[in-house]
Design a protein around this motif. Structure first.
Motif, PDB file in Angstrom:
ATOM      1  N   CYS A 185       0.850  -1.100   0.090  1.00  0.00           N
ATOM      2  CA  CYS A 185       0.022  -0.059  -0.041  1.00  0.00           C
ATOM      3  C   CYS A 185       0.951   1.382   0.209  1.00  0.00           C
ATOM      4  O   CYS A 185       0.434   2.109   0.627  1.00  0.00           O
ATOM      5  N   LYS A 211      -2.885   2.282  -3.271  1.00  0.00           N
ATOM      6  CA  LYS A 211      -2.891   2.931  -1.793  1.00  0.00           C
ATOM      7  C   LYS A 211      -4.327   3.715  -1.537  1.00  0.00           C
ATOM      8  O   LYS A 211      -4.811   3.659  -0.645  1.00  0.00           O
ATOM      9  N   ASP A 212      -4.700   4.456  -2.605  1.00  0.00           N
ATOM     10  CA  ASP A 212      -6.069   5.181  -2.441  1.00  0.00           C
ATOM     11  C   ASP A 212      -6.707   5.297  -3.994  1.00  0.00           C
ATOM     12  O   ASP A 212      -6.153   4.912  -5.075  1.00  0.00           O
ATOM     13  N   GLY A 242      -7.216   3.042   2.892  1.00  0.00           N
ATOM     14  CA  GLY A 242      -6.914   3.866   1.852  1.00  0.00           C
ATOM     15  C   GLY A 242      -7.927   3.940   0.795  1.00  0.00           C
ATOM     16  O   GLY A 242      -8.084   4.988   0.184  1.00  0.00           O
ATOM     17  N   VAL A 243      -8.638   2.898   0.410  1.00  0.00           N
ATOM     18  CA  VAL A 243      -9.605   2.838  -0.508  1.00  0.00           C
ATOM     19  C   VAL A 243     -11.163   2.333  -0.020  1.00  0.00           C
ATOM     20  O   VAL A 243     -11.080   1.295   0.445  1.00  0.00           O
TER      21      VAL A 243
END
Length: 257
Positions: A185, A211-212, A242-243
């Motif tokens: 991540c 990671k996002d 992150g998501v």
């Protein structure tokens, strides 16, 4: 157009998120696990089905995963791809069990050397439309070398345009994990994504380091929309922060609108 492609990673019969570089048969004590699900594989398969996330890959990381994999396929017949231990003897069995496509890696590399004869024979047996070739790799300097056996063993094959062009004749899709960043991540391998966008002429899914939610736009830009993205450990459904899964689903919905 780049879309989110989900996954179900199985280890010892459970859904897990694992740091790819920590997988080792010789030193199991070094295994680093980011997440172990309380839900069965079928839960995630049903979730993906409800949200129209076709083409999710179910990866069996080692033995003791067949029953878990079949439970996912039962929850969404012809909606998932299956990988891990696939070969010419069992590929059709997994398609008959409900897989939309099978994903093959290690069997194509006897003694860590790529066999075009094996790939050709498998494609002839099940049809190229049912075949995904996994070219998951580790970076070596300015090159990416395909790694087999749960990313432990480097092969003689470089991920490049020549390799992809040769294999494209026999499969309908590529799956590429960047094993060095898998599960961390900490960001995708941007150069690899860019190159895959340049080299691939058939659908390709990249996994590793997402990671996002902004990574979807990044992959779309880097690959000119030719490469899809898988999130694993960063997703909230796998314990990540992150998501949001709902945001990834929404990206797909608006991208296809």
């Amino acid at each position: 157009m780049t879309v989110f492609r989900p996954c179900i990673d199985l280890h010892e019969g459970q859904v897990k998120q694992i740091v790819g570089a920590s997988l080792s048969d010789s030193a199991p004590s070094v295994l680093k696990t980011n997440f172990v699900a309380s839900h069965p594989p079928s839960y995630y398969a049903a979730l993906y089905r409800q949200n129209g996330l076709n083409g999710a890959h179910v990866i069996k990381l080692g033995p003791k995963n067949d029953e878990a994999a079949k439970s996912a396929l039962t929850a969404w017949p012809k909606g998932l791809q299956i990988g891990g231990g696939i070969n010419i003897d069992n590929a059709q069995e997994w398609l008959d069990a409900g897989a939309d496509k099978v994903i093959v890696t290690s069997w194509l590399f006897p003694n860590a050397k790529f066999s075009i004869d094996r790939l050709r024979a498998l494609a002839e047996k099940i049809g190229k439309k049912s075949l995904v070739v996994d070219l998951s790799c580790k970076r070596r300097g300015d090159k990416w070398i395909v790694a087999m056996d749960k990313w432990q063993t480097p092969t003689d094959t470089e991920v490049n345009k020549e390799t992809l062009d040769m294999i494209t004749e026999y499969c309908s899709e590529f799956l590429v994990h960047a094993a060095d960043v898998e599960g961390l991540c900490q960001g995708i391998d941007e150069e690899l994504v860019r190159r895959l966008g340049e080299w691939c002429t058939i659908p390709c899914t990249y996994a590793g380091g997402g990671k996002d939610i902004n990574d979807l736009a990044l992959v779309q830009r880097l690959s000119n929309g030719k490469v899809d993205l898988t999130y694993g450990s960063a997703l909230d459904i796998f314990g990540g922060t992150g998501v949001r899964f709902d945001d990834a689903v929404e990206w797909n919905r608006t991208s296809r609108a």
